[in-house]
Scaffold this motif. Sequence first.
Motif, short mmCIF file in Angstrom:
data_model
loop_
_atom_site.label_atom_id
_atom_site.label_comp_id
_atom_site.label_asym_id
_atom_site.label_seq_id
_atom_site.Cartn_x
_atom_site.Cartn_y
_atom_site.Cartn_z
N ALA A 133 0.86 -1.42 0.09
CA ALA A 133 -0.05 0.05 -0.12
C ALA A 133 0.91 1.27 -0.08
CB ALA A 133 -0.85 -0.09 1.16
N ALA A 134 2.06 1.36 0.89
CA ALA A 134 2.81 2.42 0.89
C ALA A 134 3.39 2.51 -0.49
CB ALA A 134 4.02 2.29 1.93
N ARG A 135 4.03 1.69 -1.16
CA ARG A 135 4.49 1.59 -2.68
C ARG A 135 3.63 2.20 -3.53
NH1 ARG A 135 9.77 1.46 -4.78
NH2 ARG A 135 10.01 0.57 -2.46
N LEU A 136 2.25 1.76 -3.57
CA LEU A 136 1.45 2.25 -4.32
C LEU A 136 1.00 3.51 -4.36
CD1 LEU A 136 -0.96 -1.11 -4.69
CD2 LEU A 136 0.63 -0.45 -6.35
N GLY A 137 0.95 3.96 -2.68
CA GLY A 137 0.62 5.19 -2.73
C GLY A 137 1.61 6.46 -3.21
N ARG A 138 2.90 6.07 -3.74
CA ARG A 138 3.58 6.69 -4.28
C ARG A 138 3.43 7.21 -5.70
NH1 ARG A 138 9.51 3.99 -2.61
NH2 ARG A 138 9.28 4.09 -0.47
N TYR A 139 2.58 6.32 -6.33
CA TYR A 139 2.06 6.36 -7.67
C TYR A 139 0.79 6.72 -7.94
CZ TYR A 139 6.53 4.10 -8.88
OH TYR A 139 7.77 3.87 -8.80
N GLY A 140 -0.18 6.72 -6.63
CA GLY A 140 -1.51 6.93 -7.01
C GLY A 140 -2.24 7.14 -5.85
N VAL A 141 -3.69 7.15 -5.81
CA VAL A 141 -4.61 7.41 -4.82
C VAL A 141 -5.29 6.24 -4.51
CG1 VAL A 141 -6.53 8.92 -4.31
CG2 VAL A 141 -4.79 9.98 -5.81
N ARG A 142 -5.58 6.11 -3.16
CA ARG A 142 -6.33 4.80 -2.86
C ARG A 142 -7.63 5.39 -2.92
NH1 ARG A 142 -4.41 2.79 2.66
NH2 ARG A 142 -4.02 0.44 1.70
N ILE A 143 -8.61 4.11 -3.66
CA ILE A 143 -9.75 4.65 -3.82
C ILE A 143 -10.62 3.74 -3.01
CG2 ILE A 143 -9.76 5.52 -6.08
CD1 ILE A 143 -10.53 3.21 -7.50
N GLN A 144 -9.98 2.54 -2.47
CA GLN A 144 -10.74 1.76 -1.27
C GLN A 144 -9.53 0.97 -0.80
OE1 GLN A 144 -13.28 -1.18 -3.23
NE2 GLN A 144 -14.92 0.32 -3.68
N LYS A 145 -10.00 0.24 0.31
CA LYS A 145 -8.89 -0.28 1.04
C LYS A 145 -7.67 -0.94 0.27
CE LYS A 145 -11.26 -0.34 5.60
NZ LYS A 145 -10.41 0.23 6.36
N SER A 146 -8.19 -1.78 -0.70
CA SER A 146 -7.22 -2.51 -1.60
C SER A 146 -7.08 -2.24 -2.81
CB SER A 146 -7.50 -4.05 -1.19
OG SER A 146 -8.55 -4.39 -1.74
N VAL A 147 -7.48 -0.90 -3.30
CA VAL A 147 -7.45 -0.46 -4.76
C VAL A 147 -6.90 0.97 -4.63
CG1 VAL A 147 -9.10 0.00 -6.72
CG2 VAL A 147 -9.89 -1.79 -4.77
N PHE A 148 -6.19 1.17 -5.83
CA PHE A 148 -5.56 2.27 -6.16
C PHE A 148 -5.56 2.61 -7.42
CE2 PHE A 148 -3.05 1.29 -2.08
CZ PHE A 148 -2.83 2.52 -1.67
N GLU A 149 -5.88 3.93 -7.77
CA GLU A 149 -5.80 4.23 -9.12
C GLU A 149 -4.62 5.17 -9.24
OE1 GLU A 149 -8.12 7.50 -11.88
OE2 GLU A 149 -9.57 6.05 -10.77
N CYS A 150 -3.70 4.64 -10.20
CA CYS A 150 -2.31 5.38 -10.55
C CYS A 150 -2.07 6.24 -11.76
CB CYS A 150 -1.32 4.21 -10.34
SG CYS A 150 -1.50 3.28 -8.70
N GLY A 151 -1.58 7.35 -11.73
CA GLY A 151 -0.95 7.71 -12.90
C GLY A 151 0.14 7.44 -13.11
N ILE A 152 0.47 6.54 -14.34
CA ILE A 152 1.76 5.95 -14.25
C ILE A 152 2.14 5.55 -15.65
CG2 ILE A 152 1.04 3.64 -13.83
CD1 ILE A 152 3.39 2.96 -11.99
N ASP A 153 3.42 5.54 -16.03
CA ASP A 153 3.71 5.11 -17.67
C ASP A 153 4.07 3.90 -17.74
OD1 ASP A 153 6.52 4.82 -17.25
OD2 ASP A 153 6.95 6.92 -17.14
N SER A 154 4.09 3.06 -18.81
CA SER A 154 4.23 1.65 -18.68
C SER A 154 5.48 1.21 -18.16
CB SER A 154 4.26 1.29 -20.27
OG SER A 154 4.93 1.83 -21.11
N GLU A 155 6.48 1.96 -18.35
CA GLU A 155 7.84 1.60 -17.88
C GLU A 155 7.83 1.43 -16.36
OE1 GLU A 155 12.27 3.68 -18.23
OE2 GLU A 155 11.44 3.02 -20.18
N GLU A 156 7.32 2.60 -15.79
CA GLU A 156 7.12 2.59 -14.39
C GLU A 156 6.24 1.55 -13.73
OE1 GLU A 156 7.41 7.26 -13.00
OE2 GLU A 156 5.83 6.63 -14.15
N LEU A 157 5.01 1.16 -14.50
CA LEU A 157 4.27 0.03 -14.13
C LEU A 157 5.13 -1.17 -14.08
CD1 LEU A 157 1.40 -0.95 -13.43
CD2 LEU A 157 0.94 -1.08 -15.77
N ASP A 158 5.62 -1.56 -15.04
CA ASP A 158 6.60 -2.83 -15.13
C ASP A 158 7.62 -2.71 -13.71
OD1 ASP A 158 5.50 -3.52 -17.42
OD2 ASP A 158 7.30 -2.77 -18.61
#
Length: 128
Positions: A56-81
């Motif tokens: 969760a902490a790592r995902l929080g660097r890339y996006g916004v938590r929309i539910q307890k175990s769901v994040f919406e991230c703005g990320i490019d494909s290289e960063e996603l990999d």
Amino acid sequence: MFLQGSGELPQGFASAGLAGVVINFEWERHLRVGLMALTVVITYDISNNDQRAKVAARLGRYGVRIQKSVFECGIDSEELDGLMRTVEALINVEHDVVHAFSVCRSCHGQVRHLGQAAPVLEERYWIV
């Protein structure tokens, strides 16, 4: 300097001539590198509390938590990999589950919200 949102101004913004410019907080990383971000919804079901907190902490660097175990991230494909490799190292792949769903621009505009849900990418800005 007026700063709304969280975090510090990324390195290179002032030297890139962006001082005094309003910067959308959600997409600032992609402005810095000149790439258009994908919208990716990342969900997880992780049984270990410590591992779940690290993911969760790592995902929080890339996006916004929309539910307890769901994040919406703005990320490019290289960063996603890279993010998925990092998350894979944090979880137990024998028991845990992580999904990443790319959402196209036109589909993202058709997202519907019910109840207490709100559009995720709030307008948060840095004014430098």
